[in-house]
Design an enzyme around this catalytic site. Structure first.
Site, PDB file in Angstrom:
ATOM      1  N   GLU A 177       8.844   1.556  11.587  1.00 41.16           N
ATOM      2  CA  GLU A 177       9.655   2.772  11.489  1.00 41.16           C
ATOM      3  C   GLU A 177       9.003   3.809  11.408  1.00 41.16           C
ATOM      4  O   GLU A 177       8.496   4.481  10.578  1.00 41.16           O
ATOM      5  CB  GLU A 177      10.640   2.378  10.130  1.00 41.16           C
ATOM      6  CG  GLU A 177      11.875   3.327  10.213  1.00 41.16           C
ATOM      7  CD  GLU A 177      12.069   4.793   9.677  1.00 41.16           C
ATOM      8  OE1 GLU A 177      11.906   5.502  10.571  1.00 41.16           O
ATOM      9  OE2 GLU A 177      11.870   4.857   8.425  1.00 41.16           O
ATOM     10  N   GLU A 180       8.023  16.445  15.999  1.00 38.50           N
ATOM     11  CA  GLU A 180       8.652  16.329  14.643  1.00 38.50           C
ATOM     12  C   GLU A 180       7.706  17.318  13.818  1.00 38.50           C
ATOM     13  O   GLU A 180       6.738  17.170  13.599  1.00 38.50           O
ATOM     14  CB  GLU A 180       8.548  14.764  14.200  1.00 38.50           C
ATOM     15  CG  GLU A 180       9.060  14.655  12.633  1.00 38.50           C
ATOM     16  CD  GLU A 180       9.026  13.212  12.402  1.00 38.50           C
ATOM     17  OE1 GLU A 180       9.913  12.493  11.751  1.00 38.50           O
ATOM     18  OE2 GLU A 180       7.779  12.349  12.526  1.00 38.50           O
ATOM     19  N   LYS A 215       1.020  -1.267  -0.020  1.00 34.76           N
ATOM     20  CA  LYS A 215       0.067  -0.061   0.106  1.00 34.76           C
ATOM     21  C   LYS A 215       1.058   1.075   0.054  1.00 34.76           C
ATOM     22  O   LYS A 215       1.533   1.628   0.897  1.00 34.76           O
ATOM     23  CB  LYS A 215      -0.866  -0.056   1.226  1.00 34.76           C
ATOM     24  CG  LYS A 215      -1.975   1.092   1.264  1.00 34.76           C
ATOM     25  CD  LYS A 215      -1.572   2.482   1.855  1.00 34.76           C
ATOM     26  CE  LYS A 215      -2.618   3.344   1.910  1.00 34.76           C
ATOM     27  NZ  LYS A 215      -2.110   4.777   1.899  1.00 34.76           N
ATOM     28  N   CYS A 272      12.969  11.055   8.009  1.00 32.99           N
ATOM     29  CA  CYS A 272      12.873  10.913   9.409  1.00 32.99           C
ATOM     30  C   CYS A 272      14.155  10.962  10.193  1.00 32.99           C
ATOM     31  O   CYS A 272      14.170  11.181  11.185  1.00 32.99           O
ATOM     32  CB  CYS A 272      12.094   9.476   9.460  1.00 32.99           C
ATOM     33  SG  CYS A 272      13.098   8.250   8.733  1.00 32.99           S
TER      34      CYS A 272
END
Length: 499
Positions: free
Chosen positions: A265, A402, A190, A299
């Site tokens: 992750e 973040e 996906k 990231c």
């Protein structure tokens, strides 16, 4: 495609005037959505619609999972070497179309074409080749004991659900698909609905090389329709997810009901620690790269820059100069350093953090708004100049949450202990970097950072054999090298008693 002439080994430029309908790939065939509903895909740089993707639902996911389950017995019966040969075929075909990969990735994500060529396209090929070769050299463990021998056998887990993000679309999809396939699993992928183009190209390549039907399947759509069904599906045995921490928590909850094998992750709020003895000429370009590569949408980016007090003013001055020297603009221009953010919604989120920083007393030293001189054809794109913010507390929201954009915050420190206290003060623990001329000190500080990976005097210098992953809110599990082979398989011990 256009008719413009190209140089040797190049593909013609992608025709952005044509809106492409991208399709699901299920059981070796391309399918429109069963719902007959579509999602528009927009160019981040121009705001122009460039594609439509299926707005898939449970029916499409169920069909893909059924195809993967049906293909599993024959695929898992192949040897590691036979499956590795298939990975090499995919790698060869992908390499032949690497320029097309780069152009699609740049168009779909807004990243500079040079970055798409040297990182995304190249690494996607490398991922398939690496795992093909690595599994050929992989020797399962044998343990001798008194009167018996133990043999460790690695069996496929089953149907693997692979959910990938928008920032490195094919790079991260291939990072999951290659080890999943080579260990004998079948796949339902996906991709992100924001950046679907290179995933479709991979499906096209897989179809062209003749991989058995059902071994690889791909379903487009939104997370609430496709991702949630995939993670909760009783016939999916494994989920590998890369994305935001909030979504990762939902994936973990959904997957737990059927006891799936799980790898997450997730996000990061990584510290870049600059010691007084760092070599400025090498460190400043490295710190800028760590902060702003791919518009800060990685990231692993070092979004908190910790600078020893004695060099603070000089380092910050040169950091601003280096940042301001970057060229921002047309992603298709090989001279461009920074492109557009992925979507208008993401731009609004990142801009909101800059406003929050100013409300909290921070000072924007450079950037903070749309860059000057953006050509008229990009006026509707998602542009933000690289932004450096000073004067914030290490405990402020902008220093702990973040942001995932071209925004870094600066923080002075006076001792190794203070640097580590600041570095470890977030809920995240993915990566970090240390910059110093004293390698023993660099190693010592690196070992004190609470993360899954740390670089000393470099950043994003990747060996595919080493473990990749984070701690705390940055994820669960490790992938890369033998860790990937282990995750995408069940280790079974067979103990044979000697006569």
């Amino acid at each position: 495609m256009g008719e413009e002439c190209c140089g040797p080994g190049e593909s013609p430029p992608i025709d952005i005037e044509e809106v492409h309908d991208l399709l699901n790939y299920i059981a070796g065939e391309f399918h429109p959505p069963s719902s007959e509903r579509w999602i528009d895909d927009f160019s981040p740089a121009t705001g122009i619609r460039i594609a439509r993707i299926p707005c898939s639902d449970q029916q499409d996911v169920d069909a893909a999972v059924s195809a993967a389950r049906a293909a599993l017995p024959e695929w898992s019966a192949l040897t590691h070497a036979q499956r590795a040969d298939w990975l090499d075929k995919i790698a060869d075909a992908l390499e032949e179309r690497s320029e097309e990969v780069a152009q699609l990735e740049s168009l779909d994500t807004g990243k500079p074409i040079t970055l798409a060529r040297t990182v995304d396209a190249a690494r996607s090929v490398d991922n398939f080749r690496f795992f093909a070769e690595y599994v050929r050299e992989f020797v399962p463990e044998t343990f001798e004991m008194q009167g018996a021998t133990n043999h460790v056998v690695y069996k496929p887990v089953g149907v693997a659900g692979l959910i990938t993000p928008w920032n490195l679309p094919l790079y991260l999809l291939s990072w999951k698909v290659a080890p999943a396939l080579v260990m004998g699993n079948t796949v339902v992928a996906k991709p992100s609905e924001l950046t679907p183009m290179t995933a479709c190209l991979l499906a096209e390549i897989i179809d062209d090389v003749g991989l058995p039907a059902g071994v690889f399947n791909m379903v487009h759509g939104r997370g609430e329709n496709v991702g949630s069904r995939l993670t909760s599906h009783s016939d999916v045995d494994l989920i590998s997810f890369t994305g935001g921490t909030e979504t990762g928590a939902k994936v973990a909850t959904s997957s737990s009901s059927t006891f799936k094998k799980l790898s997450l992750e997730l996000g990061g709020k990584n510290a870049t620690i600059v010691c007084a003895d760092a070599d400025f000429d090498k460190t400043i370009p490295g710190v800028v790269r760590a902060g702003f590569l791919n518009q800060g949408q990685i990231c692993l980016c070092g979004s908190r820059i910790l600078i020893e007090e004695s060099i603070y003013d000089e380092f910050v001055g040169r950091l601003i100069d280096e940042t301001n020297s970057m060229k921002i603009g047309d992603p298709s221009d090989p001279e461009t350093d920074l492109g557009a953010l992925v979507s208008a919604e993401h731009l609004a989120k990142v801009s909101g953090y800059i406003s929050l920083a100013e409300e909290d007393g921070g000072t924007v030293l450079t950037g903070g708004s749309q860059p000057e001189g953006i050509p008229e054809q990009f006026a509707s794109g998602n542009w933000l100049a690289p932004t450096i913010i000073d004067g914030l507390s290490p405990n402020s929201r902008c220093a702990k949450e973040e942001i995932f954009g071209p925004v870094v915050t600066l923080h002075p420190f006076s001792s190794e202990k203070e640097a580590l206290d600041i570095a470890n003060s977030t809920d995240y623990g993915l990566a970090g970097s240390v910059w110093t001329s004293d390698l023993d000190k660099g190693r010592r500080i690196a070992e004190g950072i609470e993360t899954g990976m740390v670089w000393v005097n470099t950043w994003l210098h990747r060996d595919l054999r080493v473990p990749f992953g984070g701690i705390k809110h940055s994820g669960v599990g490790r992938e890369g090298g033998r860790w990937s082979l282990s995750f995408y398989s069940h280790a079974v011990n067979i103990c044979i008693k000697h006569d």
